[in-house]
Design a protein around this motif. Structure first.
Motif, PDB file in Angstrom:
ATOM      1  N   VAL A   5       0.898  -1.181   0.101  1.00  0.00           N
ATOM      2  CA  VAL A   5      -0.002   0.053  -0.047  1.00  0.00           C
ATOM      3  C   VAL A   5       0.765   1.264   0.003  1.00  0.00           C
ATOM      4  O   VAL A   5       0.477   2.241  -0.843  1.00  0.00           O
ATOM      5  CB  VAL A   5      -0.665   0.234   1.081  1.00  0.00           C
ATOM      6  CG1 VAL A   5      -1.533   1.465   1.330  1.00  0.00           C
ATOM      7  CG2 VAL A   5      -2.121  -1.162   1.074  1.00  0.00           C
ATOM      8  N   ASP A   6       1.783   1.273   0.504  1.00  0.00           N
ATOM      9  CA  ASP A   6       2.838   2.279   0.993  1.00  0.00           C
ATOM     10  C   ASP A   6       3.655   2.795  -0.328  1.00  0.00           C
ATOM     11  O   ASP A   6       3.689   3.888  -0.717  1.00  0.00           O
ATOM     12  CB  ASP A   6       3.820   2.292   1.939  1.00  0.00           C
ATOM     13  CG  ASP A   6       2.977   2.318   3.484  1.00  0.00           C
ATOM     14  OD1 ASP A   6       1.785   2.585   3.339  1.00  0.00           O
ATOM     15  OD2 ASP A   6       3.842   1.872   4.476  1.00  0.00           O
ATOM     16  N   HIS A   7       4.041   1.616  -0.999  1.00  0.00           N
ATOM     17  CA  HIS A   7       4.983   1.943  -2.109  1.00  0.00           C
ATOM     18  C   HIS A   7       4.011   1.568  -3.484  1.00  0.00           C
ATOM     19  O   HIS A   7       4.805   1.586  -4.615  1.00  0.00           O
ATOM     20  CB  HIS A   7       5.961   1.178  -2.135  1.00  0.00           C
ATOM     21  CG  HIS A   7       6.946   1.391  -0.905  1.00  0.00           C
ATOM     22  ND1 HIS A   7       6.818   0.627   0.261  1.00  0.00           N
ATOM     23  CD2 HIS A   7       7.731   2.430  -0.482  1.00  0.00           C
ATOM     24  CE1 HIS A   7       7.594   1.068   1.216  1.00  0.00           C
ATOM     25  NE2 HIS A   7       8.312   2.137   0.895  1.00  0.00           N
ATOM     26  N   ASN A   8       2.992   1.162  -3.374  1.00  0.00           N
ATOM     27  CA  ASN A   8       2.151   0.953  -4.797  1.00  0.00           C
ATOM     28  C   ASN A   8       2.643  -0.240  -5.403  1.00  0.00           C
ATOM     29  O   ASN A   8       3.146   0.082  -6.345  1.00  0.00           O
ATOM     30  CB  ASN A   8       1.961   2.237  -5.629  1.00  0.00           C
ATOM     31  CG  ASN A   8       0.786   2.203  -6.541  1.00  0.00           C
ATOM     32  OD1 ASN A   8      -0.209   1.292  -6.400  1.00  0.00           O
ATOM     33  ND2 ASN A   8       1.041   2.917  -7.795  1.00  0.00           N
TER      34      ASN A   8
ATOM     35  N   LYS B 204       1.025  -6.368  -6.993  1.00  0.00           N
ATOM     36  CA  LYS B 204       0.251  -7.513  -6.360  1.00  0.00           C
ATOM     37  C   LYS B 204       0.283  -8.674  -6.449  1.00  0.00           C
ATOM     38  O   LYS B 204       0.196  -9.653  -5.856  1.00  0.00           O
ATOM     39  CB  LYS B 204      -1.333  -7.182  -6.628  1.00  0.00           C
ATOM     40  CG  LYS B 204      -1.851  -5.795  -6.186  1.00  0.00           C
ATOM     41  CD  LYS B 204      -3.363  -5.584  -6.447  1.00  0.00           C
ATOM     42  CE  LYS B 204      -4.094  -4.294  -5.811  1.00  0.00           C
ATOM     43  NZ  LYS B 204      -5.305  -4.010  -6.333  1.00  0.00           N
TER      44      LYS B 204
END
Length: 475
Positions: A34-37, A40
């Motif tokens: 989430v923090d670094h995109n 997935k």
């Protein structure tokens, strides 16, 4: 924009929430994602799950933060778990009713008497969580629980809780308060056995009796094992040298069993044999499974193990017979060096019995039945019953009685409130009446003890089955 007080709440939450290893891994991967995109697919490979699961975890993280990764059942009591009320009942019953039972035996007693059904493993977990140990708990478990209690004691700030924890530490660690010496000589005789390489190349068993008041060794005997014979020899030394003591304080194991043996072979029921001899002389028996309770004899063994093997080696002792002869002189030297002087005015030893009474009292008693040849089989040999006139007495097949082997190895037979000597029936006659022309020897009169001695079958079996009092079995 996140308001400051929400930010502080989130920071506080991050500090106080503790995740397990797999939960922490999920949290680290999703937070980084989430923090670094991040990617997935790479996150799914790391966690071994699908992209759909990754999306679900991201959604939960954004809504709940770190707490989203805590398993939903954490802190929730299972539906099949034992209730707190039942746990309290079990602990109360064990502490007040079944405190001397092992956990396995306690499970049986709870099911039988209280309709509480619980497995031994579940009961063990409950007891250990409450720092309650069974009589058979190992030293390793005691040490582990004691360490936990010390940690709790160090962290606790409540005086009441610290006192309770200190009491629990003392109970678990088997601490024993110091006990003063007995007031009188002969009031308490501590008895025990030490297995050690006393002489030669084979370990032997030293049976020892020591007076609690003065520390004097009053009896000692070597044997190959811890046996009734060894304790009888020690008892014989005490009776013939000092008299009848008031009490024996002994080990609960082997010869001195805590509970009466139910063995059909009464000869092997050594506790009954020894305690019956004590009952005839009025000597009390107390037993214990705690070595510290018999500190006087335990410390004597420590001293003897350091000194006696050296002295026996220098004296050239190689056999048990030689060692027992050597003990007679060595005990006098030991007592002169380490024991307090004996004050005859402070002695509670009763008058010494005569030698024949001692020999008759220290007996091994066993049940036998008369066979079709009017004889009794004992230790694979046949014996006939002889009365005081030296004549054989015949009893019908099936007549039961007691064979009494006295300390000086005489054999007697008690039946129907009468006492007879036993004569060995040889396999072959030494002389022939027809060819050796010898006159038949006249019957020799026998000195048979009076039946005042409690050798009646009824008396002995009543003692064996019902006569062991709680005081004699107290620990």
């Amino acid at each position: 924009m996140i308001k400051p007080h929400y930010l502080f709440e989130r920071l506080y939450e991050l500090k106080r929430i503790e995740l397990r290893m797999n939960e922490q891994q999920k949290y680290d991967v999703i937070k980084s994602l989430v923090d670094h995109n991040g990617n997935k697919k790479a996150a799914a490979l790391k966690l071994g799950c699908t992209i759909r699961t990754i999306n679900r975890l991201i959604s939960k993280y954004k809504k709940q933060g770190k707490s989203a990764f805590i398993h939903g059942n954490r802190g929730r009591k299972p539906a099949h778990a034992i209730s707190d009320a039942l746990i309290d009942d079990i602990i109360t019953l064990y502490n007040h009713k079944y405190y001397d039972a092992t956990f396995s035996h306690a499970c049986e007693l709870l099911a039988e008497n209280d309709d509480i059904f619980i497995s031994p493993s579940a009961l063990t977990n409950i007891m250990y969580k409450n720092f309650i140990v069974s009589p058979r708990t190992t030293r390793t478990v005691r040490k582990r629980l004691e360490t936990q209690l010390h940690e709790l004691h160090a962290k606790s700030s409540s005086k009441r809780k610290q006192d309770a924890l200190q009491t629990a530490i003392v109970d678990i660690s088997h601490s024993h308060s110091r006990r003063p010496r007995s007031a009188y000589f002969g009031e308490m005789i501590q008895m025990d056995v030490s297995v050690h390489l006393w002489f030669g190349s084979t370990k032997t068993h030293l049976h020892l009796a020591i007076d609690d008041s003065t520390g004097n060794i009053v009896g000692a005997y070597f044997d190959t094992q811890e046996t009734l014979n060894g304790y009888y020899h020690v008892f014989h030394q005490i009776l013939s040298t000092f008299g009848i003591p008031a009490m024996f304080y002994t080990d609960r194991r082997t010869v001195f069993e805590y509970k009466q043996s139910k063995s059909k072979n009464v000869e092997k029921d050594t506790f009954t044999q020894f305690s019956y001899a004590c009952k005839q002389l009025g000597v009390e028996i107390k037993t214990t499974s705690i070595p510290q309770a018999k500190g006087r004899v335990e410390r004597a063994f420590q001293t003897l193990q350091q000194r006696l093997p050296i002295v026996l080696r220098l004296a050239g002792v190689e056999t048990i017979k030689e060692a027992n002869v050597f003990l007679n002189s060595y005990i006098k030297k030991y007592n002169a060096k380490f024991a307090l002087p004996i004050n005859s005015n402070k002695s509670v030893f009763e008058m010494q019995p005569d030698l024949s009474t001692i020999h008759q009292t220290l007996a091994v008693i066993s049940e036998r039945t008369v066979d079709s040849g009017h004889c009794i089989k004992y230790k694979n040999q046949y014996y006939k019953t002889i009365d005081s006139q030296g004549l054989q007495v015949h009893y019908l097949k099936g007549t039961k009685g007691l064979v009494i082997q006295t300390f000086d190895q005489k054999l007697l037979f008690s039946t129907n409130d009468k006492l007879y000597e036993l004569d060995l029936v040889t396999e072959q006659e030494a002389l022939s009446k027809s060819f050796d022309f010898t006159s038949s020897p006249k019957p020799r009169k026998r000195n048979i003890p009076s039946m005042k001695h409690p050798w009646r079958s009824e008396t002995f079996w009543k003692f064996r089955n019902h006569g062991l009092t709680e005081e004699m079995l107290a620990c």
